[in-house]
Write a protein that holds these residues in place. Structure first.
Motif, PDB file in Angstrom:
ATOM      1  N   GLY A   1       0.837  -1.192   0.000  1.00  0.00           N
ATOM      2  CA  GLY A   1       0.000   0.000   0.000  1.00  0.00           C
ATOM      3  C   GLY A   1       0.870   1.239   0.000  1.00  0.00           C
ATOM      4  N   THR A   2       0.487   2.234   0.778  1.00  0.00           N
ATOM      5  CA  THR A   2       1.266   3.460   0.898  1.00  0.00           C
ATOM      6  C   THR A   2       1.758   3.563   2.331  1.00  0.00           C
TER       7      THR A   2
ATOM      8  N   GLY B   1       2.591  -0.533  -4.663  1.00  0.00           N
ATOM      9  CA  GLY B   1       3.080   0.040  -3.413  1.00  0.00           C
ATOM     10  C   GLY B   1       3.781   1.375  -3.595  1.00  0.00           C
TER      11      GLY B   1
END
Length: 74
Positions: free
Chosen positions: A14-15, A31
């Motif tokens: 993800g972040t 990502g």
């Protein structure tokens, strides 16, 4: 922000805003990782911003974007 000082591998899918000093960092295609990262090895498929220092093996794959300062002993 996440601060990790001891792990074998951290997968960024993800972040994440992370300060990391550890073993292996794979950043997945979707990502995104930014902040200060010191790793033994890194494989970047996604996006990285800021400072990445790799002590051993650094691999950029089909990377979205890398900005900032990247250091590698290779």
């Amino acid at each position: 922000m996440i601060k990790v000082t001891d792990c074998d591998m951290m997968l960024v899918a993800g972040t994440d805003e992370v300060t990391l000093d550890s073993g292996l960092l794979p950043i997945a295609a979707q990502g995104s990782c930014w902040n200060s990262v010191d790793m033994d090895a890194a494989e970047v498929w996604g996006r990285f911003d800021d400072r990445l220092r790799v002590r051993e093996k650094l691999v950029f794959r089909a990377i979205d974007r890398a900005c900032g300062r990247v250091f590698s002993s290779q």
